[in-house]
Write a protein that holds these residues in place. Sequence first.
Motif, PDB file in Angstrom:
ATOM      1  N   LYS A 321       0.826  -1.206   0.000  1.00 36.44           N
ATOM      2  CA  LYS A 321       0.000   0.000   0.000  1.00 36.44           C
ATOM      3  C   LYS A 321       0.860   1.256   0.000  1.00 36.44           C
ATOM      4  CE  LYS A 321      -4.083  -1.950   2.263  1.00 36.44           C
ATOM      5  NZ  LYS A 321      -4.954  -1.908   3.470  1.00 36.44           N
ATOM      6  N   ALA A 322       1.957   1.238   0.777  1.00 36.23           N
ATOM      7  CA  ALA A 322       2.851   2.402   0.819  1.00 36.23           C
ATOM      8  C   ALA A 322       3.495   2.630  -0.542  1.00 36.23           C
ATOM      9  CB  ALA A 322       3.923   2.195   1.892  1.00 36.23           C
ATOM     10  N   GLU A 323       3.900   1.538  -1.205  1.00 35.38           N
ATOM     11  CA  GLU A 323       4.516   1.663  -2.533  1.00 35.38           C
ATOM     12  C   GLU A 323       3.499   2.172  -3.542  1.00 35.38           C
ATOM     13  OE1 GLU A 323       7.647   1.275  -3.661  1.00 35.38           O
ATOM     14  OE2 GLU A 323       8.231   1.177  -1.565  1.00 35.38           O
ATOM     15  N   GLU A 324       2.257   1.672  -3.442  1.00 35.64           N
ATOM     16  CA  GLU A 324       1.223   2.133  -4.359  1.00 35.64           C
ATOM     17  C   GLU A 324       0.942   3.620  -4.152  1.00 35.64           C
ATOM     18  OE1 GLU A 324      -1.394  -1.978  -4.916  1.00 35.64           O
ATOM     19  OE2 GLU A 324      -2.070  -0.376  -3.574  1.00 35.64           O
ATOM     20  N   ALA A 325       0.897   4.068  -2.897  1.00 39.11           N
ATOM     21  CA  ALA A 325       0.673   5.492  -2.624  1.00 39.11           C
ATOM     22  C   ALA A 325       1.830   6.327  -3.160  1.00 39.11           C
ATOM     23  CB  ALA A 325       0.502   5.708  -1.117  1.00 39.11           C
ATOM     24  N   ARG A 326       3.057   5.829  -2.963  1.00 38.80           N
ATOM     25  CA  ARG A 326       4.218   6.568  -3.472  1.00 38.80           C
ATOM     26  C   ARG A 326       4.204   6.610  -4.998  1.00 38.80           C
ATOM     27  NH1 ARG A 326       9.667   5.753  -4.634  1.00 38.80           N
ATOM     28  NH2 ARG A 326       9.455   3.485  -4.485  1.00 38.80           N
ATOM     29  N   PHE A 327       3.788   5.493  -5.616  1.00 36.77           N
ATOM     30  CA  PHE A 327       3.729   5.445  -7.077  1.00 36.77           C
ATOM     31  C   PHE A 327       2.675   6.418  -7.605  1.00 36.77           C
ATOM     32  CE2 PHE A 327       4.247   3.678 -11.201  1.00 36.77           C
ATOM     33  CZ  PHE A 327       2.973   3.636 -11.773  1.00 36.77           C
ATOM     34  N   ARG A 328       1.485   6.454  -6.941  1.00 34.75           N
ATOM     35  CA  ARG A 328       0.438   7.385  -7.379  1.00 34.75           C
ATOM     36  C   ARG A 328       0.898   8.834  -7.242  1.00 34.75           C
ATOM     37  NH1 ARG A 328      -3.049   3.547  -4.875  1.00 34.75           N
ATOM     38  NH2 ARG A 328      -2.940   4.728  -2.922  1.00 34.75           N
ATOM     39  N   GLN A 329       1.608   9.131  -6.138  1.00 34.33           N
ATOM     40  CA  GLN A 329       2.121  10.483  -5.943  1.00 34.33           C
ATOM     41  C   GLN A 329       3.131  10.840  -7.028  1.00 34.33           C
ATOM     42  OE1 GLN A 329       3.958  11.011  -2.143  1.00 34.33           O
ATOM     43  NE2 GLN A 329       4.139  13.236  -2.318  1.00 34.33           N
ATOM     44  N   TRP A 330       4.009   9.889  -7.339  1.00 35.67           N
ATOM     45  CA  TRP A 330       5.006  10.110  -8.399  1.00 35.67           C
ATOM     46  C   TRP A 330       4.319  10.273  -9.746  1.00 35.67           C
ATOM     47  CZ3 TRP A 330       7.087   6.238 -12.050  1.00 35.67           C
ATOM     48  CH2 TRP A 330       8.191   6.720 -12.774  1.00 35.67           C
ATOM     49  N   GLU A 331       3.248   9.473  -9.997  1.00 34.44           N
ATOM     50  CA  GLU A 331       2.514   9.548 -11.251  1.00 34.44           C
ATOM     51  C   GLU A 331       1.843  10.912 -11.392  1.00 34.44           C
ATOM     52  OE1 GLU A 331      -0.521   6.620 -13.695  1.00 34.44           O
ATOM     53  OE2 GLU A 331      -0.803   6.896 -11.535  1.00 34.44           O
ATOM     54  N   GLN A 332       1.244  11.383 -10.282  1.00 31.99           N
ATOM     55  CA  GLN A 332       0.621  12.701 -10.312  1.00 31.99           C
ATOM     56  C   GLN A 332       1.655  13.795 -10.567  1.00 31.99           C
ATOM     57  OE1 GLN A 332      -1.378  12.959  -6.579  1.00 31.99           O
ATOM     58  NE2 GLN A 332      -3.040  11.530  -7.142  1.00 31.99           N
ATOM     59  N   HIS A 333       2.836  13.620  -9.959  1.00 29.97           N
ATOM     60  CA  HIS A 333       3.902  14.582 -10.206  1.00 29.97           C
ATOM     61  C   HIS A 333       4.308  14.584 -11.676  1.00 29.97           C
ATOM     62  CE1 HIS A 333       7.526  16.945  -9.567  1.00 29.97           C
ATOM     63  NE2 HIS A 333       8.228  15.975 -10.178  1.00 29.97           N
ATOM     64  N   LEU A 334       4.408  13.394 -12.279  1.00 30.66           N
ATOM     65  CA  LEU A 334       4.760  13.310 -13.701  1.00 30.66           C
ATOM     66  C   LEU A 334       3.689  13.945 -14.575  1.00 30.66           C
ATOM     67  CD1 LEU A 334       6.233   9.692 -14.054  1.00 30.66           C
ATOM     68  CD2 LEU A 334       7.469  11.856 -14.105  1.00 30.66           C
ATOM     69  N   ILE A 335       2.413  13.714 -14.228  1.00 32.89           N
ATOM     70  CA  ILE A 335       1.326  14.304 -15.013  1.00 32.89           C
ATOM     71  C   ILE A 335       1.369  15.827 -14.928  1.00 32.89           C
ATOM     72  CG2 ILE A 335      -1.185  14.553 -15.139  1.00 32.89           C
ATOM     73  CD1 ILE A 335      -1.412  11.636 -14.255  1.00 32.89           C
ATOM     74  N   ALA A 336       1.612  16.338 -13.702  1.00 31.16           N
ATOM     75  CA  ALA A 336       1.705  17.796 -13.530  1.00 31.16           C
ATOM     76  C   ALA A 336       2.905  18.350 -14.308  1.00 31.16           C
ATOM     77  CB  ALA A 336       1.828  18.134 -12.033  1.00 31.16           C
ATOM     78  N   GLU A 337       4.041  17.620 -14.264  1.00 28.49           N
ATOM     79  CA  GLU A 337       5.230  18.070 -14.999  1.00 28.49           C
ATOM     80  C   GLU A 337       4.982  18.029 -16.498  1.00 28.49           C
ATOM     81  OE1 GLU A 337       9.157  19.534 -15.118  1.00 28.49           O
ATOM     82  OE2 GLU A 337       7.685  19.335 -13.480  1.00 28.49           O
ATOM     83  N   ARG A 338       4.263  16.971 -16.955  1.00 28.50           N
ATOM     84  CA  ARG A 338       3.935  16.873 -18.382  1.00 28.50           C
ATOM     85  C   ARG A 338       3.033  18.022 -18.814  1.00 28.50           C
ATOM     86  NH1 ARG A 338      -0.243  12.447 -19.854  1.00 28.50           N
ATOM     87  NH2 ARG A 338      -1.483  14.105 -18.877  1.00 28.50           N
TER      88      ARG A 338
END
Length: 366
Positions: A321-338
């Motif tokens: 669950k912690a890895e999934e939350a970190r992955f979602r946060q990283w994904e959101q960061h990538l989407i915002a950067e994109r």
Amino acid sequence: MANPAPVSDGIGIANLPNQRHKIVAKHGAHFTLMVVGESGLGKTTLVNTLFATELSPPKNYARRHHKQLDKLTEVDIIKAELEEKQFKVKLTVIDTPGFGDYVNNRDSWSPIVDFIDDQHEAYMRQEQQPQRSEKIDLRVHACLYFIRPTGHTLKPLDIEIMKRLGTRVNLIPVVAKADTLTQNDLFTFKRRIREVIVAQGIRIYQPPVEPEDEGAVEHARMLADAMPFSIIGSTEDVRTLDGRTVKGREYLWGVAELRSLLIRTHMLDLISTTEELHYENYRQQQMETRKFGEPKVKKVDNPKFKEEEEQLRRRFTEQVKAEEARFRQWEQHLIAERDRLNKDLELAHIELDSLQAGYGRGSARR
């Protein structure tokens, strides 16, 4: 006229019981008794009473300041050799301290059931060896299950383990410290226990009955009415009404003498029933599910291992669950950067188009 044949004394069959007695007396007997029940119900006192000797010293429960949240039931083995009128019995008592004494009693019966099965397994493995003369036999011949004298009925923990024990061993339920209940309360309590035993299909030891022996039939009926046996243990010598001295306590209704009931009368039947019924059932079941000589597949059902497995599973789930939350946060960061880069790129295109348009207008003027 021929003379009548002389009267014969027979061929000696009538002497076979005497021969059998001599053989049994020479080799003695092995008897293994298991006692199961919560602490403080008089298990040690009863064992010492039955065999008229101090096999085990009384336990000191005052040192137990609190109940632990979780603890495994232990298995203690006590051995002694008793002799009476030149007949020797090698006695083994299996005690189970810790059973039912803790806040979390889930699977507390597993070490007890595993011990009984393991003794059948060990004996069966020894029978498969080329040399079988010196076999170690700790198969349990009788199990005394101690019921706390609550006056109500069996607890769920009692029902659960009695179901498991009844199919593996000669189960004998007893009401511990029966003198703490009045006669009427004890009668009602025992009746309720018998009703639960029947309703739950719990198998308990039934002494053999010879139909042609009226005395044996009457004795069996009395035993059935007395089940579960009310236990009053004592290591004091008491004088009975017929002048005998026994171990027990004296009350208005007589002496609680258990040795003759459980040992003197039915010990050999308990031994033979273990051999011919419980052990044979185990052996047949194992032979049907595995090849000859193949070791038994150990079930990892120890509650300690189950708890550790559950902890690992929870820890792994939390990590996922912690890895999934970190992955979602990283994904959101990538989407915002994109999105930011796309916007910068779009602004760059607009600026380029504007520059190209201004360059075109300048060239046209020239």
